[in-house]
Design a protein around this motif. Sequence first.
Motif, PDB file in Angstrom:
ATOM      1  N   ASN A 123     138.144 -27.194  38.123  1.00 14.67           N
ATOM      2  CA  ASN A 123     138.549 -28.506  37.602  1.00 14.67           C
ATOM      3  C   ASN A 123     140.060 -28.705  37.653  1.00 14.67           C
ATOM      4  O   ASN A 123     140.582 -29.663  37.075  1.00 14.67           O
ATOM      5  CB  ASN A 123     138.052 -28.668  36.163  1.00 14.67           C
ATOM      6  CG  ASN A 123     136.534 -28.554  36.077  1.00 14.67           C
ATOM      7  OD1 ASN A 123     135.831 -29.157  36.867  1.00 14.67           O
ATOM      8  ND2 ASN A 123     136.049 -27.768  35.104  1.00 14.67           N
ATOM      9  N   GLY A 124     140.786 -27.783  38.288  1.00 14.85           N
ATOM     10  CA  GLY A 124     142.233 -27.900  38.397  1.00 14.85           C
ATOM     11  C   GLY A 124     142.973 -27.467  37.146  1.00 14.85           C
ATOM     12  O   GLY A 124     144.186 -27.706  37.034  1.00 14.85           O
ATOM     13  N   ARG A 125     142.288 -26.816  36.188  1.00 12.49           N
ATOM     14  CA  ARG A 125     142.947 -26.442  34.935  1.00 12.49           C
ATOM     15  C   ARG A 125     143.319 -24.973  34.876  1.00 12.49           C
ATOM     16  O   ARG A 125     144.050 -24.564  33.979  1.00 12.49           O
ATOM     17  CB  ARG A 125     142.025 -26.765  33.748  1.00 12.49           C
ATOM     18  CG  ARG A 125     141.741 -28.251  33.564  1.00 12.49           C
ATOM     19  CD  ARG A 125     141.116 -28.499  32.204  1.00 12.49           C
ATOM     20  NE  ARG A 125     139.884 -27.742  32.042  1.00 12.49           N
ATOM     21  CZ  ARG A 125     138.669 -28.207  32.354  1.00 12.49           C
ATOM     22  NH1 ARG A 125     138.542 -29.425  32.869  1.00 12.49           N
ATOM     23  NH2 ARG A 125     137.600 -27.460  32.198  1.00 12.49           N
ATOM     24  N   GLY A 126     142.793 -24.165  35.761  1.00 12.22           N
ATOM     25  CA  GLY A 126     143.068 -22.734  35.705  1.00 12.22           C
ATOM     26  C   GLY A 126     144.400 -22.384  36.348  1.00 12.22           C
ATOM     27  O   GLY A 126     145.278 -23.237  36.541  1.00 12.22           O
ATOM     28  N   GLN A 127     144.529 -21.112  36.693  1.00  9.74           N
ATOM     29  CA  GLN A 127     145.743 -20.614  37.342  1.00  9.74           C
ATOM     30  C   GLN A 127     145.379 -19.907  38.652  1.00  9.74           C
ATOM     31  O   GLN A 127     144.263 -19.408  38.822  1.00  9.74           O
ATOM     32  CB  GLN A 127     146.467 -19.600  36.437  1.00  9.74           C
ATOM     33  CG  GLN A 127     147.020 -20.152  35.142  1.00  9.74           C
ATOM     34  CD  GLN A 127     147.645 -19.043  34.303  1.00  9.74           C
ATOM     35  OE1 GLN A 127     147.122 -17.917  34.224  1.00  9.74           O
ATOM     36  NE2 GLN A 127     148.782 -19.347  33.683  1.00  9.74           N
ATOM     37  N   ILE A 128     146.352 -19.875  39.536  1.00 12.57           N
ATOM     38  CA  ILE A 128     146.261 -19.013  40.718  1.00 12.57           C
ATOM     39  C   ILE A 128     147.321 -17.943  40.556  1.00 12.57           C
ATOM     40  O   ILE A 128     148.502 -18.258  40.374  1.00 12.57           O
ATOM     41  CB  ILE A 128     146.496 -19.803  42.025  1.00 12.57           C
ATOM     42  CG1 ILE A 128     145.461 -20.911  42.191  1.00 12.57           C
ATOM     43  CG2 ILE A 128     146.462 -18.856  43.230  1.00 12.57           C
ATOM     44  CD1 ILE A 128     145.717 -21.800  43.403  1.00 12.57           C
TER      45      ILE A 128
END
Length: 750
Positions: free
Chosen positions: A53-58
């Motif tokens: 959902n675009g909320r995590g981290q890479i």
Amino acid sequence: MPEISFKVSSRTMRMIGRQNVSSQFVAINELVKNAYDADSPNVTIDFTEGTLNGRGQIIISDSGSGMDLETIVNKWLTIGTDNKEREPMSPNGRVRTGAKGIGRFALDRLGEVSTIETFYDPDSSGIQLSIDWRKYNDSTEGFEGIKHSYEYIDNHLKITGTKIIIDNLRDTWNQEDMQELYEDLSFLIPPLQPEHMQFDMEITSGDFPEINGKIEPATHDNAEILLESTVSQSGEITHELHHKSGLSVTSVLQWRNLFDPPLLFDIGPSCGTAKVSLRIFIGPEGRKLSTVNVRDTAFRKYLKSFRGIRIYRDGFLVKPYGLKNNDWLGLAPRKIRQNQGVIQAGLGDYRLSNHQIIGKVDISRLYNPLLEDRTNREGLIDNNAFKDLRKYLMECIGFVEMQRQIIEASKIDSEEEDNPRDVIEKAKKRSRKTKNHTTSNSKTTKANDNGTDKPKSDVDPSTSESSDPLKDTQSFPTGNSNADNNNIEDASELNSQLDKVIEASERLINENDMLRTLSTIGISAVTLSHELKADILNLNIARKIIIMEISKTNFEVDMLNKQTDSIYHSVGRMSAWTELILRRTQVSRRKMANDFISNTINDIMQNFINSSAGQNITINYQEIGEARKIKFRPIDLESLIVNLLSNAIKSLKKSSNQPKFINIIVDYSTDVIIRVEDSGLGIRRYGNLLNSEEMKTIFLPLTSYSEEDGTGMGLSIVKSICDDNKWSIEAVAENEYSGATFITTIREIE
């Protein structure tokens, strides 16, 4: 004079970051390359839960050399540095992959905020640098006026390396994206990488744990053909081919010989040195694949994912070459233009397609400086160096195609196939048995209809030795007269159809024999064409001289006698040629005979001797052992001998060797062996004797090594005659007389 200068707006960051890096996959690739340049043996790409959902981290982590504050300020934070050009080799000997100094801006493409934790010395503190890329959205702020905070952090694990944490992601990462990234990264490091370049990659995902694990390059163990090739700076090309059967072929040639005509000087390609590795898979789309079960879904997927030829520079993929739908060498349309099978195609005309090849080209920034990147990092500039690289690759592919034809031709030699005439005879016998069986049962059924007893079989069907499917399936009578009559009618209809098939097959075989005979006549006509032209010219000259002489009051008798002798000899040679043609087309020659083969051979020899008189060519015949009659079809032996003699005479005409002769030796010691040898030029191509692998191609259709562009049919006809009769033939490129030798072993029919 007053001076002014350019100013750089903070918006420039967006242009060289987000807008310059074409996709999120390219951005990840650039950061992985940085880990490689830092001599890290591994890198981990971790997508925390929520990236869907675009909320995590890479989080990208490596265990490379890390950076100290000076390196961060003077190199990492300096745009367009040339340190990798000035220092192209890493301390551990890796060729660094970056060159333009903009790879770190891939971070801006992936997320709004980045945190870099880097450790340069295991015994010293590390540095944490925080970058908020949103600061560069303000166009009023000067580029160098934007500051980023950093601090020293403890190195309690005593490590070296760098960890990059990317927040506020600009993309959502669904399962399809993760799969595409996995495939991208699997292409990033080529298979068969040398130890000094060993570089492991691992990917983890909180949203899609099924993708977690080490990224493995595909294995090529199931390839039918492996080619390893190199081209040097001086232009020497070395091919090493290995076939799954264990066969190996090595070839060395010069770059200048790839041109027509060859270049005058030994020079190398402008692309520089390169190495090519090709794996060839035959039949991935349902055709026969000898080493792999084509129904294996995983293997099909492997071929679909990895097919094509990719370029790797210093161990890393150069996009987009060889990726999905990128047939950059045009192999697919090339295959469509010449879509013949490996055996059906003339030598050198067989084509591989893009989906049959998995390969890579290794280049380096050090040794291939003219192979330059496009400005968007997607591909190489299409300059002369790139054109030379393409030319070298097509030479590699052409070599594989040629060698595969040679290998397949040699396999055919070892395969026993039923003679078409034997198949017809078997079908005739089957037809006769079925007819007799049907007629017998028809009489039995009529007897049953008249009230007579049904015959009782004293043979148990389960122990019957018969394996004839026609006999087994037609168990008449049934006891039902109507059913019996219907079965008999069906069998009769089948017999009628079988007779028609047999008749049509025999007609086709006879037509093939006639075409083969006519081809042989045409080939021998080419061989003797100069003699025929000379005889026709002699006749015309003699005619004119005789007319001139007899118009004189006192004509010279000696002159008339001389011209009539010339006419006599010319007519004699033309008569011998006519005899050679007419006897070859007689129907009786196509029937099986039980005779001494010397009768047929001597007949042909005499025709050739008479037809080629004046060429100073001697044809000798010799027998070893006690001669015996054998069964053979005269038309087959005649076509074989005529073609071999025609080849020998052509070679002798071009040769300066003396004396000029042809020996025909028949050895009856064991099998009947016919040896035809000459003192000509041998079997050559461009003046060089053919090697053992090239010799396997001389019997292929439309293959000619004659510098006068022969038909390429003579030896193919000889081979087909031998195959039809289950004879064998072998060739020797150079014998003790410097000419060629052909050895035919006759299989005697019981």
